[in-house]
Design a protein around this motif. Structure first.
Motif, short mmCIF file in Angstrom:
data_model
loop_
_atom_site.label_atom_id
_atom_site.label_comp_id
_atom_site.label_asym_id
_atom_site.label_seq_id
_atom_site.Cartn_x
_atom_site.Cartn_y
_atom_site.Cartn_z
N VAL A 93 30.45 52.59 48.57
CA VAL A 93 31.33 53.53 47.88
C VAL A 93 32.79 53.09 48.02
N GLY A 94 33.16 52.62 49.21
CA GLY A 94 34.53 52.17 49.43
C GLY A 94 34.83 50.91 48.65
N GLY A 95 33.86 50.05 48.57
CA GLY A 95 34.05 48.79 47.86
C GLY A 95 33.76 47.62 48.79
N GLY A 96 32.81 46.79 48.39
CA GLY A 96 32.46 45.63 49.20
C GLY A 96 33.61 44.66 49.30
N SER A 127 36.35 44.68 50.91
CA SER A 127 37.68 45.28 50.81
C SER A 127 38.00 45.98 52.12
N ILE A 128 39.17 45.66 52.68
CA ILE A 128 39.56 46.28 53.94
C ILE A 128 39.92 47.74 53.72
N GLY A 129 40.76 48.00 52.71
CA GLY A 129 41.16 49.38 52.42
C GLY A 129 39.97 50.23 52.02
N GLY A 130 39.01 49.60 51.36
CA GLY A 130 37.81 50.33 50.93
C GLY A 130 37.07 50.96 52.09
N ALA A 131 37.16 50.35 53.26
CA ALA A 131 36.46 50.89 54.43
C ALA A 131 37.00 52.27 54.78
N ILE A 132 38.31 52.45 54.62
CA ILE A 132 38.90 53.75 54.93
C ILE A 132 38.43 54.79 53.92
N ASN A 172 30.51 38.38 54.06
CA ASN A 172 29.68 37.22 54.39
C ASN A 172 28.33 37.25 53.68
N GLY A 173 27.98 38.37 53.04
CA GLY A 173 26.74 38.41 52.27
C GLY A 173 25.47 38.58 53.09
N GLY A 221 33.27 47.07 60.03
CA GLY A 221 32.39 46.11 60.72
C GLY A 221 31.25 45.67 59.81
N LEU A 222 30.65 46.63 59.13
CA LEU A 222 29.56 46.30 58.21
C LEU A 222 30.06 45.47 57.03
N ASN A 223 31.26 45.82 56.58
CA ASN A 223 31.83 45.13 55.43
C ASN A 223 32.10 43.65 55.73
#
Ligand SMILES: Nc1ncnc2c1ncn2[C@@H]1O[C@H](COP(=O)(O)OP(=O)(O)OP(=O)(O)O)[C@@H](O)[C@H]1O
Ligand SMILES: [Mg+2]
Lengths: 315, 268
Positions: A253-256, A258-263, A53-54, A45-47
């Motif tokens: 840490v996951g990566g801005g 990025s959907i997979g980064g959220a996991i 969206n910046g 959600g935050l991503n």
């Protein structure tokens, strides 16, 4: 290496990883994995808001809190089943997110970060507000019951809850993946990269920013609902600045964007504090900080960039 | 039918007595001219004469304090910026404003944004409408990638590419939106000699193929004079000449304005 580079690999891998704990993990481990799912939804959600969206938000914990309280109050006061509270939580949080998105239009970068931070600071106090005591339980908070598995499924409550959260999470991740891949996701990123050109291409910035805020709040609110059901307890002090910052850490840490980064970000924020605690009982905070810094140095693009690097290397 | 005949008679773009001030600076002091359908119109003038400011007024980025801009006979004054693309006004930017983290293809797809209308829900659920739209957005992309020699870099992020390539990406991004009027702000700036030489032919081909008009801001005189059917010259926010390239070239005011900064006229 063929399997790893296949486009289905991430999904096969995810399903396998997701179902394995159901068979082997202890109840406590299952609880932890359920929280990973919850955090993953919140970080996603935050991503969507910040990464794609910046619009920097340091206060998404507030939406999480609203979601958690909507579920807790509905279950506690009106005996509404846990699953039925989730749509309410989604709609209410989306509405609140949209409203907060309106003034956010006038605040660029740093100022938006500061304002959302203020929201995070204020949340616990608002939740303790005397007028709402009858509903929120004030400082004491609300205790809720752990749901049993339905339809006579041979699962204990922890297993069922894990499966339930996982299903909700999977649906949300699929929706988000579809969204960011197409016209809307491109517009979200275009606004972040170069707002003036985005407008010249016909993108209505105000409309996109407020809707993205609503979307982000909706995802985070659903995470809050699931979190409340999982922890079986809500209390104001759980929803302060640290929670919002935790989501932020998970995103970076996951990566801005990025959907997979959220996991991966969610795995980080769930497990690294425990690991830090095991390494040093005396100064877990310092260890956590060091791990965080090491991550940022080694993988400045976030954990998601690790996968990209692995994919690029020929077998 | 009567309306059709009427729009054929009116110019595509009419700039009527535009005034734009920044504090005490008068960037545009009442500029008027027309751009006809299918025309390539050059807009020249020394540095700071108000060319980019005029572009920004036409695309709604700046709000002029006097005068009116008519596109296909209708006033665009007061229209929101994001409406301009769907009206048919496409543009590039003097300083190249690409979406740097996005691939060349995605940059172009953003250029097609205004042709779609699907919202958040339709996209998240991948409804048929959003998929049909996505397919339509790709329409014409391959052709543009070839025309602008971008195929080799189509899947790379726009940010890291060389300057000349970035300029072509901007052009591709504007063209995929199928504009009726294309505003080009110094497309030759920063390009090498060979690249500039090809531009004139490219603009003509683009104009004929996509049936659009071009308003071209350019310091490269040989390019403007060879490609434009009409040239408008500005100095200190005022129009000092308008006519065919030959007329404008021989206008004493233009010669004087450019002798004052002959270097600029040759640079770029
Ligand atoms: N946003 C702004 N704020 C203040 N002054 C501005 C702004 N934009 C332009 N100006 C001023 O308006 C005048 C015209 O500038 P403009 O950029 O339109 O010139 P130009 O003809 O495009 O020049 P160049 O050939 O160098 O690109 C200049 O004096 C400039 O300083
Ligand atoms: Mg300029």
């Amino acid at each position: 290496m063929n399997l790893i580079t296949s486009r289905y690999f991430p999904w096969v891998f995810l399903v396998a990883v997701a179902v394995l704990p159901l068979m082997f993990a202890s109840d406590y481990k299952l609880f932890q994995f359920t929280m990973v799912v919850v955090y993953a939804i919140a970080v996603l959600g935050l991503n969507l808001l910040t990464g794609y969206n910046g619009q920097v938000s340091l206060g998404n914990g507030a939406f999480y809190a609203i979601g958690a309280y909507v579920t807790a109050i509905m279950m506690d006061k009106w005996d509404i089943p846990y699953w039925a509270t989730i749509p309410f939580s989604a709609v209410i949080c989306a509405g609140v997110g949209f409203l907060i998105g309106l003034p956010a239009l006038r605040l660029g970068g740093m100022y938006l970060a500061l304002t959302t931070f203020a929201l995070a600071v204020a949340t616990p106090q608002l939740l303790k507000y005397k007028l709402f005591d009858d509903y929120t339980g004030g400082v004491q908070g609300i205790v809720i019951n752990k749901p049993d598995a339905p339809f006579g499924l041979p699962l204990n409550p922890d297993q069922w809850l894990y499966l339930f959260a996982l299903t909700v999470g999977a649906i949300l991740f699929i929706l988000a993946t579809n969204l960011v891949r197409g016209r809307i996701g491109r517009a979200m990123r275009a606004i972040r990269d170069q707002p003036l050109a985005a407008e010249a291409m016909g993108i209505d910035i105000a409309m996109f920013k407020t809707r993205t805020f609503a979307l982000s709040a909706m995802f985070t609110g659903i995470a809050g609902s699931l979190g409340a059901i999982t922890i079986q307890f809500v209390a104001p002090d759980a929803f302060g600045v640290p929670l919002s910052l935790t989501f932020f850490v998970g995103m970076v840490v996951g990566g801005g964007a990025s959907i997979g980064g959220a996991i991966m970000g969610a795995l980080f924020i769930q497990f690294i504090p425990n690991i830090a605690d095991e390494i040093s009982k005396a100064a877990p905070g310092a260890v956590y900080g060091l791990i965080l810094i090491a991550f940022m140095f080694l993988l400045p693009g976030g954990l998601a960039s690790l996968i990209r690097i692995l994919k690029r290397k020929p077998a | 039918m009567a309306g059709q005949a009427e729009t054929r008679g009116t110019p595509l773009l009419r700039v009527n007595d535009i005034v734009m001030r920044f504090g005490g600076i008068v960037a545009l002091g009442g500029v008027s001219f027309d751009v006809e359908r299918g025309q390539i119109c050059g807009l020249i003038g020394p540095n700071g004469s108000g060319k980019t400011t005029l572009f920004n007024c036409i695309s709604g980025i700046y709000r002029h304090s006097r005068g009116d801009i008519l596109f296909e006979g209708k006033s665009t004054t007061g229209q929101p910026r994001h409406r301009m693309a769907s009206l048919g006004i496409g543009r590039t930017f003097q300083n190249v404003a690409l979406f740097n983290t996005m691939t060349v293809r995605d940059n172009m797809l953003v250029g097609a944004h205004h042709r779609g209308s699907s919202g958040f829900a339709a996209n998240a659920l991948r409804l048929n409408a959003s998929r049909a739209e996505e397919a339509a957005a790709y329409d014409g992309m391959d052709e543009l990638l070839d025309l602008l020699d971008l195929r080799a870099v189509a899947d790379q992020p726009a940010g890291g590419l060389p300057f000349g390539t970035r300029k072509r990406i901007e052009l591709a991004r504007a063209l995929i939106g199928r504009p009726k009027l294309l505003l080009l702000d110094e497309p030759a700036g920063g390009l090498n000699h060979g690249e500039v030489a090809e531009l004139g032919a490219l603009f003509r081909r683009v104009r004929d193929h996509f049936k659009l008009s071009i308003l071209l801001v350019e310091h490269h005189m040989a390019l403007v004079m060879s490609v434009s059917e009409k040239v408008v010259a500005l100095e200190f926010g005022m129009k000092i000449a308008e006519g065919t390239p030959d007329e404008v070239r021989n206008e004493p005011e233009v010669i004087r304005a450019y002798l004052g900064d002959a270097e600029d006229a040759h640079a770029a």
